[in-house]
Scaffold this active site. Structure first.
Site, PDB file in Angstrom:
ATOM      1  N   LEU A 115       3.720  13.574  14.970  1.00  0.00           N
ATOM      2  CA  LEU A 115       4.849  14.845  14.509  1.00  0.00           C
ATOM      3  C   LEU A 115       5.616  13.797  13.544  1.00  0.00           C
ATOM      4  CD1 LEU A 115       6.260  16.622  17.453  1.00  0.00           C
ATOM      5  CD2 LEU A 115       5.002  17.622  15.393  1.00  0.00           C
ATOM      6  N   ASP A 116       5.930  14.273  12.133  1.00  0.00           N
ATOM      7  CA  ASP A 116       6.607  13.751  11.133  1.00  0.00           C
ATOM      8  C   ASP A 116       7.923  13.333  11.615  1.00  0.00           C
ATOM      9  OD1 ASP A 116       8.479  15.666  10.053  1.00  0.00           O
ATOM     10  OD2 ASP A 116       6.620  16.381   9.226  1.00  0.00           O
ATOM     11  N   LYS A 117       8.752  12.255  11.083  1.00  0.00           N
ATOM     12  CA  LYS A 117      10.043  12.017  11.677  1.00  0.00           C
ATOM     13  C   LYS A 117      11.141  13.097  11.788  1.00  0.00           C
ATOM     14  CE  LYS A 117      13.528   8.439  11.035  1.00  0.00           C
ATOM     15  NZ  LYS A 117      13.773   7.128  10.473  1.00  0.00           N
TER      16      LYS A 117
END
Length: 179
Positions: A58-60
């Site tokens: 999952l991106d930040k």
């Protein structure tokens, strides 16, 4: 659960280690990495005591379900685009969701690197929708929305395959077992 030992010339190379399966709620603002040299990495919310891989980064700025395991075959089966495992998200966008937006998202969107596969999408409220993907391109939902003139305000993954986020809160985790 399958476990085994590996020997070479009567010397134990890989001990019999039971597989661990963990469902973690990755909070927003945390990088999906256990590299402690990177600020705000996963180890700041979850202490890795085993060599655990994760399925579906999952991106930040995204949050939600992250599956961790030392069962490499299992992680690969969830991550491989060939297997087409479902990943479900609840997404909040910056403006009112139109019927045209829903139909274009469902049909697939050109996100420059490719055209996304058709997917299931359901409008939940004026600014929120549920989407189920069987692929996982880098920042795919954000790119799909942007291509249609929307910005993602909040993105939460709530399911990978048959494993659901449930009532976990950011930073919480639970063990689960494969059936």
């Amino acid at each position: 659960n399958e476990t085994w030992e590996i020997y070479y010339e009567n010397q134990l190379l890989k001990p019999n280690t039971p597989f661990t399966y963990i469902a973690l709620y990755k909070p927003r603002g945390i990088e999906t990495t256990n590299n402690e040299a990177i600020v705000d990495n996963l180890t700041t919310v979850f202490k890795f005591d085993k060599h655990l891989g994760y399925a579906g980064r999952l991106d930040k700025e995204s949050e939600g379900l992250l599956l961790l395991s030392n069962d490499g075959k299992y992680i690969q089966s969830l991550s491989s685009p060939i297997k087409e495992k479902e990943k479900e998200y609840i997404v909040t966008v910056n403006k009112s969701i139109s019927d045209e937006f829903i139909s274009q998202m469902e049909a697939g969107v050109d996100i420059m690197i490719c055209k996304t596969k058709p997917c299931f999408i359901e409008k939940m409220s004026e600014f929120e929708f549920r989407i189920i993907l069987t692929e996982g391109k880098n920042r795919q939902i954000r790119r799909m929305c942007k291509a249609l003139g929307y910005l993602v305000a909040k993105l939460i993954r709530v399911r990978i395959d048959t494993i659901v986020l449930g009532d976990l809160k950011p930073g919480e985790f639970r063990e689960y077992y494969l059936t």
